[in-house]
Design an enzyme around this catalytic site. Structure first.
Site, short mmCIF file in Angstrom:
data_model
loop_
_atom_site.label_atom_id
_atom_site.label_comp_id
_atom_site.label_asym_id
_atom_site.label_seq_id
_atom_site.Cartn_x
_atom_site.Cartn_y
_atom_site.Cartn_z
N CYS A 190 32.85 -26.10 -18.38
CA CYS A 190 33.41 -26.76 -17.35
C CYS A 190 32.09 -27.47 -16.43
O CYS A 190 31.23 -27.39 -16.76
CB CYS A 190 34.06 -25.76 -16.35
SG CYS A 190 32.95 -24.55 -15.75
N HIS A 219 27.90 -16.92 -17.71
CA HIS A 219 28.07 -15.63 -18.60
C HIS A 219 28.16 -16.00 -19.92
O HIS A 219 29.37 -16.08 -20.40
CB HIS A 219 29.48 -14.81 -18.05
CG HIS A 219 29.09 -14.28 -16.62
ND1 HIS A 219 29.89 -13.96 -15.72
CD2 HIS A 219 27.82 -13.60 -16.14
CE1 HIS A 219 29.45 -13.31 -14.70
NE2 HIS A 219 27.99 -13.02 -14.83
N HIS A 252 27.43 -18.25 -10.33
CA HIS A 252 28.59 -17.59 -9.85
C HIS A 252 28.30 -17.18 -8.06
O HIS A 252 29.31 -16.72 -7.56
CB HIS A 252 28.63 -16.11 -10.32
CG HIS A 252 28.43 -16.06 -11.83
ND1 HIS A 252 27.35 -15.88 -12.55
CD2 HIS A 252 29.55 -16.51 -12.84
CE1 HIS A 252 27.56 -16.14 -13.73
NE2 HIS A 252 28.82 -16.54 -13.90
N CYS A 274 28.27 -23.10 -8.29
CA CYS A 274 29.37 -24.10 -8.47
C CYS A 274 29.88 -24.36 -7.15
O CYS A 274 30.36 -23.52 -6.46
CB CYS A 274 30.49 -23.30 -9.26
SG CYS A 274 31.70 -24.52 -9.61
N HIS A 302 32.77 -7.98 -10.15
CA HIS A 302 32.27 -9.26 -10.73
C HIS A 302 31.37 -9.96 -9.73
O HIS A 302 31.43 -9.88 -8.56
CB HIS A 302 33.28 -10.38 -11.08
CG HIS A 302 33.19 -11.36 -11.81
ND1 HIS A 302 32.77 -12.71 -11.13
CD2 HIS A 302 33.30 -11.87 -13.03
CE1 HIS A 302 32.57 -13.71 -11.99
NE2 HIS A 302 32.89 -13.06 -13.15
N GLU A 304 30.68 -13.10 -9.09
CA GLU A 304 31.18 -13.95 -7.93
C GLU A 304 31.80 -13.29 -6.50
O GLU A 304 31.74 -13.68 -5.40
CB GLU A 304 32.22 -14.94 -8.48
CG GLU A 304 32.82 -15.84 -7.59
CD GLU A 304 34.08 -16.60 -8.24
OE1 GLU A 304 33.97 -16.91 -9.52
OE2 GLU A 304 35.06 -17.00 -7.44
N THR A 342 37.64 -17.37 -8.41
CA THR A 342 38.07 -18.59 -8.87
C THR A 342 38.46 -18.47 -10.54
O THR A 342 39.11 -19.29 -10.90
CB THR A 342 36.77 -19.66 -9.05
OG1 THR A 342 35.71 -19.11 -9.79
CG2 THR A 342 36.23 -20.06 -7.55
N CYS A 372 40.18 -22.16 -10.04
CA CYS A 372 39.58 -23.61 -10.29
C CYS A 372 40.39 -24.31 -11.19
O CYS A 372 40.89 -23.73 -12.19
CB CYS A 372 38.18 -23.44 -10.50
SG CYS A 372 37.98 -23.09 -12.28
N SER A 401 34.65 -13.70 -17.24
CA SER A 401 35.70 -13.47 -16.34
C SER A 401 37.04 -14.35 -16.96
O SER A 401 38.02 -14.07 -17.47
CB SER A 401 35.86 -13.57 -15.14
OG SER A 401 37.03 -13.36 -14.35
FE1 SF4 Z 1 33.43 -23.47 -13.91
FE2 SF4 Z 1 35.36 -23.18 -12.20
FE3 SF4 Z 1 33.54 -21.27 -12.34
FE4 SF4 Z 1 33.08 -23.60 -11.24
S1 SF4 Z 1 34.46 -22.14 -10.52
S2 SF4 Z 1 31.84 -22.75 -12.82
S3 SF4 Z 1 34.39 -25.05 -12.45
S4 SF4 Z 1 34.96 -21.64 -14.06
#
Ligand code: SF4
Length: 486
Positions: A190, A219, A252, A274, A302, A304, A342, A372, A401
């Site tokens: 992505c 990851h 993350h 991100c 996680h 994030e 996300t 996302c 994840s």
């Molecule tokens: Fe990729 Fe979505 Fe994670 Fe951003 S939030 S790194 S666009 S998977």
């Protein structure tokens, strides 16, 4: 199409014939294959370097004989299967010569061409359709020569090792056959992952190694290994980074406390978080500024989520699922907001959010859910192929994840699914009797892994490959200024 095992030497045939359920033919040094279709040449060989020991197994990625080079496309699948049997396995080119090679000089010359092992038969038996697998146990090496001391003992040990390959060979035979491969679109990297990887690459180019990275930049084991080889040093915590060094923060995101620690250590920080994760952090800060309780839908372990919670530790409660949403208690039910990790499964997250909305009618939420675009698109893509597949293979690491969610989405569609880091991790028993294989990759898995898996599967029998989905993702994120302005 029947899979066949060829054993050039009588001793090799005797070693395997009672161990295998697969049909084994003693070929001698045949010129040309006795039959067409998937074939596996099994036997012993000489190693070309001392990095490979007597008793190790070499699986050919290609067989070279005179001017011809024959690919062995299923090599990584078989090599992985044999490794899981506890054997030491090397995958690389094998060269077939017209005479027995024993001298160090000749071995050295062949090794210089990139070959790993030498024999006198595989090149004569391998078909040019890519469906031949070659499994050779090393019996002699540059320092343990054919005509050297201990050869009878090494020969007996090599044949014993050859017998140990039998379950792997039978698994290969059971997995052979015609197949349809269905590729999900979109899949793999992505925009946030591409940005994070390019940030480390540019930091290495601009500032030189070492570049420290807190936690895995994304990851994925392959991405991390590749960047490590190029000079990135991955650490768990900021206090492992020497004072004054350059530190990249992973995609993350991190809690503000981590940035403070970095400042205290006088580190130069480049933030590869991100932008879509950064947006969720911003939401949480905004809620907290209004003294709202934030219900964060996500997995508390996680990275994030840990980073997002760290934006307002006293205000955030993590809610894993609809059941937890039914019971969560907040200080003021009229002053609650919610946010999401996300990379959640869309349906599950929507269900959890619906429970929260029912329980807290004044709940404030993001204008659009935080899952996302890349997560949503990949889940839609895998759902489309799962319906048409007997098995879905998701390429991605276990700690990814969004990759794990792709497995769940395929399974929810009623199709068995497996998450593997690469083709070598795919156990051949999963492929036995499977005619339609769906393939996708998590947002952190490199596209090359998909190509490699398709290549390997095409070595088990004739394949047709179809792309499903036509969505083109054109999202791009600007790189951090530190790597664009130097
Ligand atoms: Fe990729 Fe979505 Fe994670 Fe951003 S939030 S790194 S666009 S998977």
């Amino acid at each position: 199409m029947t899979a066949v095992v060829y054993t050039p030497l009588l001793a090799e045939w005797l070693a395997l014939r009672d161990e295998l359920a697969t049909w084994v033919i003693h070929t001698g040094r045949s010129k040309g294959r006795p039959t067409g279709g998937p074939a596996l040449v099994a036997g012993v060989a000489g190693a070309l370097t001392d990095g490979i020991s007597a008793g190790d197994v070499v699986v050919a990625t290609e067989v070279r004989h005179r001017q011809s080079v024959v690919p062995c496309r299923a090599a990584e699948l078989v090599a992985g299967e044999l490794r899981r049997l506890g054997l030491t396995v090397h995958a690389g080119p094998i060269v077939t010569t017209d005479h027995v090679v024993d001298s160090p000089r000749e071995r050295h010359e062949l090794a210089a061409s990139g070959a790993m092992a030498v024999d006198t038969e595989s090149g004569l038996l391998a078909g040019d359709d890519g469906l031949t697998v070659v499994v050779r146990v090393v019996v002699d090496t540059p320092s343990q020569r054919l005509r050297g001391i201990g050869m009878p003992r090494r020969g007996a040990q090599a044949l014993k090792q050859l017998r140990r390959t039998a379950p792997g060979i039978d698994a290969w035979a059971a997995a052979t056959g015609e197949r349809e491969l269905l590729l999900a679109t979109p899949r793999s990297f992505c925009a946030g992952v591409e940005r994070a990887i390019e940030t480390v690459e540019r930091a290495l180019e601009t500032f030189g190694a070492p570049v420290y990275v807190r936690r895995q930049i994304v990851h994925n084991r392959h991405v991390v290994g590749d960047l490590e080889r190029r000079g990135a040093v991955f650490v768990d915590e900021v206090d492992e980074v020497p004072e004054g060094s350059l530190l990249v923060l992973a995609a993350h995101g991190v809690a503000p406390a981590v940035r403070e620690q970095a400042t205290e250590r006088n580190l130069r920080v480049i933030d590869a978080t991100c932008p879509l994760v950064a947006k969720v952090h911003q939401e949480v800060r905004r809620y907290a500024a209004h003294d709202r309780t934030v219900l964060l839908i996500g997995h508390s372990d996680h990275e994030e989520v840990i980073g997002t919670v760290g934006e307002a530790p006293g205000h955030v409660i993590v809610v894993a699922n609809a059941a937890e949403a039914e019971t969560v208690e907040v200080p003021d039910p009229d002053n609650v907001g919610y946010a999401m990790q996300t990379t959640l499964a869309l349906e599950e997250a929507a269900e959890t959010a619906a429970v929260l909305r029912r329980r807290f009618p004044n709940l404030t939420g993001p204008r659009k859910d935080d899952i996302c675009y890349a997560t949503s698109n990949r889940q839609a893509g895998v759902r489309a192929i799962a319906e048409r597949s007997d098995l879905v293979v998701v390429l991605g690491s276990q700690n990814s994840s969004n990759s794990r969610r792709l497995v769940e989405v395929a399974e929810a569609a009623g199709t068995p699914a497996v998450l593997v880091d690469d083709a070598g991790e795919l156990t051949l028993d999963r492929l036995a009797g499977v005619r339609r294989v769906g393939i996708t990759a998590g947002a952190s898995a490199p596209p090359a892994l998909v190509d490699a898996l398709v290549h390997c599967l095409s070595g088990l029998g004739p394949t047709t490959l179809t792309e499903h989905g036509s969505l083109v993702e054109d999202v791009r994120f600007a790189l951090p200024k530190e790597v664009t302005q130097s």
